[in-house]
Scaffold this active site. Sequence first.
Site, PDB file in Angstrom:
ATOM      1  N   TYR A 212     -10.499   3.988   9.764  1.00 48.09           N
ATOM      2  CA  TYR A 212     -10.080   2.835   9.202  1.00 48.09           C
ATOM      3  C   TYR A 212     -10.623   1.685   9.987  1.00 48.09           C
ATOM      4  CZ  TYR A 212      -6.896  -0.527   7.340  1.00 48.09           C
ATOM      5  OH  TYR A 212      -6.102  -1.876   7.004  1.00 48.09           O
TER       6      TYR A 212
ATOM      7  N   LYS B 271     -13.168  -1.083   8.937  1.00 49.03           N
ATOM      8  CA  LYS B 271     -12.956  -2.674   8.872  1.00 49.03           C
ATOM      9  C   LYS B 271     -13.761  -3.415   9.875  1.00 49.03           C
ATOM     10  CE  LYS B 271      -9.526  -2.520   5.720  1.00 49.03           C
ATOM     11  NZ  LYS B 271      -9.660  -3.479   4.477  1.00 49.03           N
TER      12      LYS B 271
ATOM     13  N   VAL C 178       1.788  -5.631   7.413  1.00 46.97           N
ATOM     14  CA  VAL C 178       2.652  -5.753   5.977  1.00 46.97           C
ATOM     15  C   VAL C 178       3.249  -4.449   5.529  1.00 46.97           C
ATOM     16  CG1 VAL C 178       2.481  -6.881   3.788  1.00 46.97           C
ATOM     17  CG2 VAL C 178       0.981  -7.600   5.605  1.00 46.97           C
TER      18      VAL C 178
HETATM   19  N1  LIG Z   1      -0.522  -3.543   4.680  1.00 43.07           N
HETATM   20  C1  LIG Z   1      -0.888  -3.855   5.894  1.00 43.07           C
HETATM   21  O1  LIG Z   1      -0.208  -3.964   6.980  1.00 43.07           O
HETATM   22  C2  LIG Z   1      -2.306  -4.028   5.900  1.00 43.07           C
HETATM   23  C3  LIG Z   1      -2.666  -4.507   7.349  1.00 43.07           C
HETATM   24  C4  LIG Z   1      -4.212  -5.101   7.590  1.00 43.07           C
HETATM   25  C5  LIG Z   1      -4.864  -4.793   6.639  1.00 43.07           C
HETATM   26  N2  LIG Z   1      -4.572  -4.317   5.321  1.00 43.07           N
HETATM   27  C6  LIG Z   1      -5.637  -4.413   4.039  1.00 43.07           C
HETATM   28  O2  LIG Z   1      -5.048  -5.069   3.037  1.00 43.07           O
HETATM   29  C7  LIG Z   1      -5.310  -4.689   1.814  1.00 43.07           C
HETATM   30  C8  LIG Z   1      -4.182  -4.224   0.947  1.00 43.07           C
HETATM   31  O3  LIG Z   1      -3.352  -3.255   1.710  1.00 43.07           O
HETATM   32  P1  LIG Z   1      -1.840  -2.921   1.254  1.00 43.07           P
HETATM   33  O4  LIG Z   1      -1.154  -2.348   2.230  1.00 43.07           O
HETATM   34  O5  LIG Z   1      -1.693  -3.753  -0.042  1.00 43.07           O
HETATM   35  O6  LIG Z   1      -2.752  -1.401   0.551  1.00 43.07           O
HETATM   36  P2  LIG Z   1      -2.022  -0.159  -0.512  1.00 43.07           P
HETATM   37  O7  LIG Z   1      -0.573  -0.761  -0.608  1.00 43.07           O
HETATM   38  O8  LIG Z   1      -2.339   0.773   0.267  1.00 43.07           O
HETATM   39  O9  LIG Z   1      -2.903  -0.725  -1.807  1.00 43.07           O
HETATM   40  C9  LIG Z   1      -4.183  -0.371  -1.848  1.00 43.07           C
HETATM   41  C10 LIG Z   1      -4.456  -0.859  -2.941  1.00 43.07           C
HETATM   42  O10 LIG Z   1      -6.155  -0.663  -2.939  1.00 43.07           O
HETATM   43  C11 LIG Z   1      -6.538   0.222  -4.243  1.00 43.07           C
HETATM   44  N3  LIG Z   1      -7.752   1.036  -4.035  1.00 43.07           N
HETATM   45  C12 LIG Z   1      -7.676   1.764  -3.081  1.00 43.07           C
HETATM   46  N4  LIG Z   1      -9.035   2.396  -3.339  1.00 43.07           N
HETATM   47  C13 LIG Z   1      -9.478   2.003  -4.351  1.00 43.07           C
HETATM   48  C14 LIG Z   1     -10.860   2.073  -4.961  1.00 43.07           C
HETATM   49  N5  LIG Z   1     -11.720   3.048  -4.674  1.00 43.07           N
HETATM   50  N6  LIG Z   1     -11.280   1.189  -5.857  1.00 43.07           N
HETATM   51  C15 LIG Z   1      -9.988   0.253  -6.343  1.00 43.07           C
HETATM   52  N7  LIG Z   1      -8.837   0.156  -5.806  1.00 43.07           N
HETATM   53  C16 LIG Z   1      -8.698   0.967  -4.748  1.00 43.07           C
HETATM   54  C17 LIG Z   1      -5.070   0.821  -4.593  1.00 43.07           C
HETATM   55  O11 LIG Z   1      -5.316   1.357  -5.822  1.00 43.07           O
HETATM   56  P3  LIG Z   1      -4.311   2.429  -6.403  1.00 43.07           P
HETATM   57  O12 LIG Z   1      -2.785   1.624  -6.692  1.00 43.07           O
HETATM   58  O13 LIG Z   1      -4.747   2.940  -7.727  1.00 43.07           O
HETATM   59  O14 LIG Z   1      -3.998   3.496  -5.454  1.00 43.07           O
HETATM   60  C18 LIG Z   1      -4.212  -0.073  -4.249  1.00 43.07           C
HETATM   61  O15 LIG Z   1      -3.810  -0.871  -5.408  1.00 43.07           O
HETATM   62  C19 LIG Z   1      -6.476  -3.307   2.242  1.00 43.07           C
HETATM   63  O16 LIG Z   1      -7.605  -3.758   2.339  1.00 43.07           O
HETATM   64  C20 LIG Z   1      -6.024  -2.984   3.662  1.00 43.07           C
HETATM   65  O17 LIG Z   1      -6.706  -2.466   4.337  1.00 43.07           O
HETATM   66  C21 LIG Z   1      -3.258  -3.943   5.112  1.00 43.07           C
END
Ligand SMILES: NC(=O)c1ccc[n+]([C@@H]2O[C@H](COP(=O)([O-])OP(=O)(O)OC[C@H]3O[C@@H](n4cnc5c(N)ncnc54)[C@H](OP(=O)(O)O)[C@@H]3O)[C@@H](O)[C@H]2O)c1
Length: 264
Positions: A164, A168, A197
């Site tokens: 991951y 990134k 988050v």
């Molecule tokens: N949460 C954190 O602490 C955190 C920290 C740093 C960075 N981020 C980044 O922020 C972004 C959102 O994070 P999050 O925590 O909200 O993630 P999440 O809750 O895991 O949700 C990921 C979303 O991406 C969608 N997804 C995954 N693969 C996909 C694909 N091939 N095509 C289209 N959609 C796809 C998923 O769809 P489905 O609903 O269909 O599964 C889901 O809606 C990500 O890029 C993550 O790496 C998050």
Amino acid sequence: MPSYAITGAARGIGFEFVNQLSADSGNIVFALVRNEATANKLKELGRHNVHIIEADITNNKALKYAAAEVSRLTGNSLDYLINNAGFVESEREGLTLDSYSSEELLTKDLLDSFNINVVGIIHTINIFLPLLKNGKAKTVVTLSTGLGDLDMTMGSELITSGPYSISKAAVNMVNAKYAAQYKSEGFIFLAISPGLVDTSTRAPTEKELEQLMAMIGKFRNAYPDFTGPITPETSVRMQLEVINRITVNDTGAFISHKGNKEWL
Ligand SMILES: NC(=O)c1ccc[n+]([C@@H]2O[C@H](COP(=O)([O-])OP(=O)(O)OC[C@H]3O[C@@H](n4cnc5c(N)ncnc54)[C@H](OP(=O)(O)O)[C@@H]3O)[C@@H](O)[C@H]2O)c1
């Protein structure tokens, strides 16, 4: 009418972007989801200015259909693309690059991460670029993470989440390449880390909790006062403040929800 397209919008941070942006009825928001059947939260929002479109970002045909839909509803333009969709292999997040049980699994996690978090983002940008060129804001935001930062890795000694973090770090370079190419056309490309988050949709298993606590422990090496995850509401509010104040002079930046290199 400012227009926004957000990938991975069915839940988590992506959903919250849709929620906060569509609260302003002057915005038109395109929520790209992998599977419309599971986009219940978006449907329950019931906002007339939200358009749900199915698009897996690893499927160029679906992305092109989504871009055509956006074009049809905006008159061939888009102001903001938010590359939020992302992949993390949660089962093996706690492993280091040399502690996988098999070479095949390590290769799989590296390629899956690269395919979604890097290749998928590049195709999404390319497919929406013609619309963005006709937009006013010309802004592309890509969700990255402090885990993709070299100083953060060394400062925290966080040795897990390799595939991951590597993907990134790579997407930060994708952001820089486009920024360098399109600065003269007034584009803003931003890689933003949302902070840590809590986007969980269920209570964590014992193993997930153990992994999270280990990660938080490492984060405290770099941020001794760090208390724990923030909510999607707080993260998106802070990210939007950053997005709304950046200018073309900042294009290519990789910064956090705080607008700087403070990742937590
Ligand atoms: N949460 C954190 O602490 C955190 C920290 C740093 C960075 N981020 C980044 O922020 C972004 C959102 O994070 P999050 O925590 O909200 O993630 P999440 O809750 O895991 O949700 C990921 C979303 O991406 C969608 N997804 C995954 N693969 C996909 C694909 N091939 N095509 C289209 N959609 C796809 C998923 O769809 P489905 O609903 O269909 O599964 C889901 O809606 C990500 O890029 C993550 O790496 C998050």
